[in-house]
Enzyme design. Structure first.
Site, short mmCIF file in Angstrom:
data_model
loop_
_atom_site.label_atom_id
_atom_site.label_comp_id
_atom_site.label_asym_id
_atom_site.label_seq_id
_atom_site.Cartn_x
_atom_site.Cartn_y
_atom_site.Cartn_z
N ARG A 32 3.45 25.74 -15.56
CA ARG A 32 2.97 25.29 -16.87
C ARG A 32 2.60 23.81 -16.85
NH1 ARG A 32 5.84 29.76 -17.27
NH2 ARG A 32 5.91 31.04 -19.15
N ARG A 129 -0.30 45.24 -10.47
CA ARG A 129 0.46 44.89 -11.67
C ARG A 129 -0.43 44.92 -12.93
NH1 ARG A 129 4.10 39.77 -10.51
NH2 ARG A 129 5.05 40.55 -12.42
N GLN A 175 4.79 35.57 -20.15
CA GLN A 175 3.47 35.32 -19.57
C GLN A 175 2.37 35.65 -20.59
OE1 GLN A 175 3.58 37.55 -15.90
NE2 GLN A 175 4.78 35.97 -14.86
N ASP A 322 14.60 38.42 -14.44
CA ASP A 322 14.46 38.26 -12.99
C ASP A 322 15.81 38.31 -12.26
OD1 ASP A 322 11.74 38.03 -13.22
OD2 ASP A 322 11.73 35.85 -13.30
N ARG A 353 11.33 47.04 -9.13
CA ARG A 353 12.65 46.52 -8.77
C ARG A 353 13.77 47.52 -9.07
NH1 ARG A 353 11.69 40.15 -10.35
NH2 ARG A 353 10.60 39.66 -8.41
#
Ligand code: S3P
Length: 440
Positions: A32, A129, A175, A322, A353
């Protein structure tokens, strides 16, 4: 059997983890800072910028759009923005590699560059993705953006007029929120984004510090268009997502006492600390302060006297998205069951994941079952490990999880494809070995 090429053995940390460690800079904040500085009015010095593949992708991207980026010493970059609408089309594809944050945030800025056309692409993982989550709302804002099959990279963005909207995000994604807030800088009125549950707010903090008018009301964030941004020099805090590997490792490995210094503890990110504390971890915050507009602390972690299984669902999953694979590993060391739910997003990260976690952890002896939106672990007092076991799947966080599993195991774990840690933490192995030797 000797480990196959590309495999890295992580032996048990017999004496525990000891010493102090400054983890690498925050990845989200580094991205950022570079992007916002790129459209600022004046040069900005970013210190402690994360020097890893993902954040290099963002620097390369802004450089290719005409922004001067100078590195004076390790982690110190001077970025010479020349105004909100000053970016120019590079005449070649912007390759973001493995970096989802670059691919999803940059279109927000590129949307406002009149008459310029940008193509963004990346590696095989990123091409799988979902990008429709930014493409659809940006189109609602009148942005001329295309994706392969409407959903995937490559993306083509043609800058022009941007219209203000109110958008309700179907999934909590920082995001997506960030892409829309960045596009909102260029809009013809205030843009409002509603997040279904809390997700990281670094973009808002940094844009507000650079002079943008931002209002927060519960789950609503509104940004007003600006004529210019003026960002002050910024020092990026350490990344809690990187610290989390040691936070969990030190909690589950007997004889550990670790100090993680200068870690960002923004409450939108500290779900992992809350979950570990609920499990019984011994974590204390020392030297709390602010850095770059963000809360920072040193985290002292000692081996947990005992860990118990917990249920983590709803909002907390988003604040620890995460780090949830690490919760599965901690859960293997806990008494009782741990259930993580409300985290279907884990399936569309750098790898699936949930599937990868179940496959890998089962192979090293953990009793884990997948759920569509998470997993259940039946605590069994640890992981045996041993041999040719853990596949990184090209996912940096899976590789580091394997390394921690090895250090916490009884027989060690070999991680295949460990080198992908370069995406966020190139020196991870050295950090872990240093703490194993008590001198990191
Ligand atoms: C990030 C947001 C999260 C996170 C990713 C970094 C960011 O993704 O998983 O590693 O910097 O905004 P989502 O926005 O898809 O939840």
């Amino acid at each position: 059997m000797p480990p196959a090429a590309g495999s890295t053995l992580f032996a048990p940390a017999a004496g525990g983890l000891r010493g102090s460690l400054e983890v690498p800079a925050d990845k989200s904040i580094s991205h950022r800072a570079a992007m916002i500085a790129a459209v600022g009015d004046s040069p900005v010095e970013i210190s402690n910028y994360l020097e890893a593949a993902d954040t290099f992708s963002t620097l390369d991207a802004i450089r290719s759009c005409g922004v001067v980026v100078e590195r004076s010493q390790a982690g110190i970059y001077r970025i010479k923005g020349s105004g909100l609408r000053s970016l120019t089309a590079p005449g070649k594809v912007i390759d973001v590699g493995n970096s989802g944050t670059s691919l999803r945030l940059l279109p927000g800025i590129l949307a406002g560059q009149p008459g310029q056309s940008f193509t963004l692409d990346g590696d095989a993982s990123i091409r799988r993705r979902p990008m429709d989550r930014v493409v659809a709302p940006l189109r609602m804002m009148g942005v001329d953006i295309e994706a392969r099959d409407g959903r995937f990279a490559p993306l083509v963005v043609r800058g022009g007029a941007v219209h203000a909207v109110t958008y309700e995000m179907p999934v909590a994604s920082a995001q997506v929120k960030s892409a829309l807030l960045l596009a909102g800088l260029f809009a013809d009125g205030p843009t409002t984004v509603r997040e279904p549950s809390v997700c990281r707010d670094h973009t808002e903090i940094m844009l507000a510090a650079a002079g943008a008018r931002i209002e927060k009301e519960g789950q609503l964030t509104t940004i007003h268009p600006v004529e210019s941004l003026r960002m002050a020099d910024v020092a990026v805090p350490g990344d809690l997502s990187s610290a989390a590997f040691f936070l969990v490792a030190a909690s589950i490995i007997p004889g550990s006492d670790v100090l993680l210094t200068g870690v960002g503890v923004n409450p939108t990110r500290t779900g992992i600390v809350d979950i570990m504390e609920e499990m019984g971890a011994d974590i204390t915050r020392e030297n709390e302060r602010r850095q770059g507009g963000e809360p920072v602390a040193d985290l002292r972690v000692r081996t947990a006297p005992a860990l118990r299984g917990v249920s983590a669902g709803g909002g907390i999953s988003g604040r620890a998205i995460d780090e949830l694979p690490l919760v599965a590993l901690a859960a293997a060391f806990a008494e009782g069951d741990t259930v993580v739910s409300g985290a279907a997003e884990l399936r569309v990260k750098e790898s699936d994941r949930i599937a990868g976690l179940v496959e890998n952890l089962r192979r090293i002896g953990v009793d884990i079952e997948p759920r569509e939106d998470g997993f259940t672990v039946h605590g069994s007092g640890g992981v045996p490990g041993g041999g040719e076991k853990f596949k990184s799947l090209g996912d940096h966080r899976m590789a580091m999880l394997g390394a921690v599993a090895g250090a916490a195991s009884r027989r060690g774990v070999t991680v295949q494809g460990f080198e992908c840690v370069s995406v966020s933490y190139p020196g991870f192995r050295e950090s872990l070995l240093g703490l194993m030797e008590g001198k990191a």
